[in-house]
Design an enzyme around this catalytic site. Structure first.
Site, PDB file in Angstrom:
ATOM      1  N   TYR A   1       0.842  -1.195   0.000  1.00 26.09           N
ATOM      2  CA  TYR A   1       0.000   0.000   0.000  1.00 26.09           C
ATOM      3  C   TYR A   1       0.879   1.248   0.000  1.00 26.09           C
ATOM      4  O   TYR A   1       0.593   2.228  -0.689  1.00 26.09           O
ATOM      5  CB  TYR A   1      -0.934   0.000   1.224  1.00 26.09           C
ATOM      6  CG  TYR A   1      -1.961  -1.109   1.207  1.00 26.09           C
ATOM      7  CD1 TYR A   1      -3.124  -0.994   0.456  1.00 26.09           C
ATOM      8  CD2 TYR A   1      -1.773  -2.277   1.943  1.00 26.09           C
ATOM      9  CE1 TYR A   1      -4.074  -2.013   0.434  1.00 26.09           C
ATOM     10  CE2 TYR A   1      -2.714  -3.301   1.929  1.00 26.09           C
ATOM     11  CZ  TYR A   1      -3.859  -3.162   1.176  1.00 26.09           C
ATOM     12  OH  TYR A   1      -4.792  -4.173   1.157  1.00 26.09           O
TER      13      TYR A   1
ATOM     14  N   ASN B   1     -12.889  -0.638  -4.856  1.00 24.42           N
ATOM     15  CA  ASN B   1     -12.623  -0.855  -6.274  1.00 24.42           C
ATOM     16  C   ASN B   1     -13.857  -1.470  -6.943  1.00 24.42           C
ATOM     17  O   ASN B   1     -14.261  -2.583  -6.600  1.00 24.42           O
ATOM     18  CB  ASN B   1     -11.414  -1.789  -6.404  1.00 24.42           C
ATOM     19  CG  ASN B   1     -11.076  -2.143  -7.833  1.00 24.42           C
ATOM     20  OD1 ASN B   1     -11.662  -1.637  -8.783  1.00 24.42           O
ATOM     21  ND2 ASN B   1     -10.121  -3.045  -7.989  1.00 24.42           N
TER      22      ASN B   1
ATOM     23  N   CYS C   1      -6.523  -4.946  -7.556  1.00 27.76           N
ATOM     24  CA  CYS C   1      -6.238  -4.522  -6.181  1.00 27.76           C
ATOM     25  C   CYS C   1      -5.773  -5.699  -5.320  1.00 27.76           C
ATOM     26  O   CYS C   1      -5.167  -5.496  -4.267  1.00 27.76           O
ATOM     27  CB  CYS C   1      -7.442  -3.822  -5.565  1.00 27.76           C
ATOM     28  SG  CYS C   1      -8.951  -4.801  -5.550  1.00 27.76           S
ATOM     29  N   HIS C   2      -6.008  -6.931  -5.789  1.00 25.84           N
ATOM     30  CA  HIS C   2      -5.531  -8.099  -5.031  1.00 25.84           C
ATOM     31  C   HIS C   2      -4.004  -8.164  -5.014  1.00 25.84           C
ATOM     32  O   HIS C   2      -3.427  -8.871  -4.198  1.00 25.84           O
ATOM     33  CB  HIS C   2      -6.120  -9.397  -5.608  1.00 25.84           C
ATOM     34  CG  HIS C   2      -5.736  -9.678  -7.027  1.00 25.84           C
ATOM     35  ND1 HIS C   2      -6.415  -9.133  -8.099  1.00 25.84           N
ATOM     36  CD2 HIS C   2      -4.738 -10.427  -7.555  1.00 25.84           C
ATOM     37  CE1 HIS C   2      -5.857  -9.543  -9.226  1.00 25.84           C
ATOM     38  NE2 HIS C   2      -4.825 -10.333  -8.927  1.00 25.84           N
TER      39      HIS C   2
ATOM     40  N   GLU D   1      -1.822 -16.620  -9.877  1.00 28.57           N
ATOM     41  CA  GLU D   1      -0.827 -15.868 -10.651  1.00 28.57           C
ATOM     42  C   GLU D   1       0.595 -16.363 -10.378  1.00 28.57           C
ATOM     43  O   GLU D   1       1.434 -16.371 -11.293  1.00 28.57           O
ATOM     44  CB  GLU D   1      -0.962 -14.371 -10.353  1.00 28.57           C
ATOM     45  CG  GLU D   1      -2.275 -13.796 -10.855  1.00 28.57           C
ATOM     46  CD  GLU D   1      -2.405 -12.297 -10.656  1.00 28.57           C
ATOM     47  OE1 GLU D   1      -1.409 -11.641 -10.266  1.00 28.57           O
ATOM     48  OE2 GLU D   1      -3.503 -11.769 -10.908  1.00 28.57           O
TER      49      GLU D   1
END
Length: 197
Positions: free
Chosen positions: A136, A159, A167-168, A194
């Protein structure tokens, strides 16, 4: 059984064709401002909504999908219609993402639902690559306001396009997950998906 709720598959197919014709007619006449559909995903059912500018909303099922549609009608336009075909490309790209065949979304997005600093954060989040993460604090620094760590968290928490605007991929400075609109199990699933690619 009422004729309004067909159980015969041919009646359901007729109803789908009728809805499709209605959506096409509404779009042709300029009466369709927001189209929506629901898709299944490994993180549960998702509601997708689009405007002529692009994908405007991705909502998790716990957000009360009927409430999300009502919110879109109030905030964007009352001309909202279930028009699945308008979201075929978005649905296909999400399916490819979840099957690890896609690492980047190639969709126009409409960030109308976010303003000011939140919108700036969301625009930046789109630059964080697949399989990468930032804190962040790093995001706050990249958007020119290093002291706005909590505001970055707030932008992520509100979001309107989770998954597509990733945003993850934003974590706490100590590497722990922090919060996530879709819940921590969904955030963990997205990050592990991912990493595995």
């Amino acid at each position: 059984m009422s004729a309004l709720f067909p159980t015969d598959p041919t009646d359901a197919a007729s109803l789908d064709r009728l809805r499709g014709r209605l959506a096409d007619d509404a779009a042709r006449e300029g009466l369709l401002d927001v189209a929506y559909r629901q898709v299944d995903s490994p993180v549960g059912p998702l509601l997708l909504a689009t405007t002529p500018r692009g994908l405007v909303r991705v909502a998790y099922s716990f957000e009360d999908l009927d409430g999300v549609v009502e919110d879109l009608a109030q905030r964007l336009s009352p001309r909202v219609l279930h028009a699945p075909a308008r979201l075929d490309d978005a649905a296909r790209q999400l399916e490819e993402y979840f099957s690890r065949a896609r690492t980047r979304f190639d969709l126009a997005v409409d960030l109308t639902l976010s303003r000011g600093f939140r919108r700036t954060v969301l625009e930046y989040l789109r630059t964080i690559g697949y399989g990468e993460t930032e804190s962040y604090a790093e995001v706050a620094g990249h958007v020119g306001n290093p002291g706005a760590v909590r505001a970055v968290g707030s932008a992520c928490a509100t979001n309107p396009l989770p998954i597509v605007v990733p945003c993850h991929r934003v974590l706490r400075s100590d590497g722990t997950l922090g919060g996530y609109l879709g819940g921590l199990p969904a955030k963990e699933l997205l990050l592990s998906l991912e990493r595995a690619a």
